[in-house]
Design a protein around this motif. Structure first.
Motif, short mmCIF file in Angstrom:
data_model
loop_
_atom_site.label_atom_id
_atom_site.label_comp_id
_atom_site.label_asym_id
_atom_site.label_seq_id
_atom_site.Cartn_x
_atom_site.Cartn_y
_atom_site.Cartn_z
N GLN A 16 43.80 66.26 18.43
CA GLN A 16 42.61 66.15 17.57
C GLN A 16 42.16 67.54 17.11
OE1 GLN A 16 39.32 63.86 19.18
NE2 GLN A 16 39.90 62.37 17.61
N ILE A 24 41.82 68.08 13.21
CA ILE A 24 40.48 68.06 12.60
C ILE A 24 40.02 69.46 12.18
CG2 ILE A 24 38.02 67.58 13.05
CD1 ILE A 24 38.89 65.25 14.82
N ASN A 84 32.65 60.57 15.28
CA ASN A 84 34.11 60.73 15.34
C ASN A 84 34.75 59.35 15.16
OD1 ASN A 84 36.61 61.75 15.66
ND2 ASN A 84 36.43 62.17 17.86
N PHE A 123 33.19 64.73 19.89
CA PHE A 123 34.27 65.73 19.74
C PHE A 123 33.72 67.14 20.00
CE2 PHE A 123 36.88 68.40 16.65
CZ PHE A 123 38.03 68.41 17.42
#
Ligand code: NAD
Length: 359
Positions: free
Chosen positions: A4, A8, A46, A73
């Motif tokens: 992630q 991201i 998220n 997150f």
């Protein structure tokens, strides 16, 4: 989590970098003492659509965003420091083997020219000390040390994630770490050959594998942004080296990887090139007073008639048409050419003072 982070954060950095490159520092949920309350902050959940949602919100925000909180997150703080005149302003670079030798010289030049630089090296003491010295000079950009074994996939994955957490992405990966153990066929053991191949050849694949993941994400969100993977190869990657085949073989192989990665990655505007320097006579590999090659060659009587280290040095310098060894600045000039040239990839650029000439 690492997946992630790499997906991201670089995406968000590119969304925020429409006009000029930004850096973004990541704090996992709970790492910041207080939630960010600035009016220039965005808060989103998220979800599977978090990037699309953020992209729309950033486009329509109509103001400078300073922080983004993604619930579940973490928070991203945006750094947008004044742009100087350096050639790599606000770029994010990793230099493997950056604690000494050519790598340290490259790190210094990149720092002086405005990049944020991650020094990735096995030698934690030297690497951290070097980074502390670099950060003691007052400047906007920053250096970070991450202990890394380039021959170990998990270690390189960690390097990439630490870089993304600290700076938000990656623009330039310099695969410089390398080792040299010379020896004839009679002297070379299979174990030493294996180690040389791991560090000088296989590690370049591992680095390109994990670095390119982040570079590809960035390309998806800012398709006009060019990035680079540069391998510090050697003149021994262009011409065989007597009783030094383990080194030359790995370096020749590195050029095969460069050409092949270049074909695969150019559609993502990731250029992949090698730089092939001549001997760095003033660097530790040659000049170290106890372990350097000059003192070794003097003791072994390799240079007929040589009585001092300077005699040995002069003998090797005389083999270079330019009459001197290669320096980090010579290498940097090739690195800048590669970064600034958008219309070239898959090359092996010699920096040998005329000692090796391409056909
Ligand atoms: N010195 C030269 O004359 C010369 C000439 C041509 C090319 N090169 C190439 O330049 C690069 C740098 O060489 P140098 O002479 O500056 O080397 P160096 O020995 O001075 O420094 C190499 C650095 O790499 C680090 N390192 C070694 N193994 C590592 C690993 N597995 N993971 C992470 N870090 C590791 C070491 O700790 C060290 O800090 C190498 O790829 C080398 O082949 C050197």
């Amino acid at each position: 989590m690492q997946n992630q982070i790499n997906k991201i954060i670089p995406a968000v950095r590119m969304m925020l970098s429409a006009d000029s490159l930004k850096t973004v520092k990541f704090f996992a949920e709970g790492e910041l003492y207080e939630p960010v309350k600035s009016i220039e902050s965005l808060v989103v959940d998220n979800s599977d659509h978090v990037l699309t949602e953020l992209s729309e919100k950033i486009k329509s925000a109509g103001k400078k965003i300073e922080a983004i909180t993604i619930k579940g997150f973490g928070t991203l703080l945006v750094a947008d420091y004044p742009k100087g005149n350096g050639r790599v302003e606000q770029r994010i670079a990793i230099v493997t083997g950056g604690a000494q030798g050519f790598g340290a010289g490259i790190v210094e030049h990149l720092m002086q020219n405005g990049a944020n630089v991650v020094v990735a090296d096995l030698n934690a003491e030297k690497g951290q000390e070097f980074v502390d010295e670099l950060n003691a000079t007052k400047r906007n950009n920053k250096a970070l040390f991450v202990k890394t074994n380039v021959a170990d996939a998990a270690s390189v994955e960690n390097l990439i994630a630490e870089t993304v957490k600290e700076f938000g992405g990656l623009d330039l990966f310099i695969s410089n770490a390398g080792i040299l153990r010379a020896g004839s066929l009679d002297e070379m053991t299979p174990e030493t050959f294996e180690l040389m191949t791991k560090v000088n050849y296989s590690a370049y694949f591992i680095c390109a594998k994990y670095a390119s993941k982040v570079l590809k994400v960035q390309n998806q969100w800012k398709p006009d942004h060019f990035t680079d993977i540069i391998q510090i190869n050697s003149k021994s990657g262009l011409k065989g080296s007597n009783k030094n085949f383990a080194y030359a073989g790995g370096k020749f192989g590195g050029i095969g990887l460069t050409q092949s990665f270049a074909l695969e990655l150019m559609p993502y505007r990731i250029k992949v090139n090698s730089v092939c320097p001549g001997n760095f006579f003033d660097g530790p590999l040659w000049a170290d007073p106890e372990t350097g090659l000059f003192v070794q060659y003097l003791r072994a009587g390799k240079v007929p008639g040589a009585k001092t280290i300077d005699d040995v040095k002069r003998f090797y310098e005389a083999q270079v048409p330019a009459g001197r060894g290669c320096t980090p600045l010579d290498v940097m000039r090739a690195v800048y050419y590669i970064i600034e040239q958008e219309y070239e990839t898959g090359q092996a650029v010699p920096v040998t003072g005329g000692q090796n000439m391409l056909n």
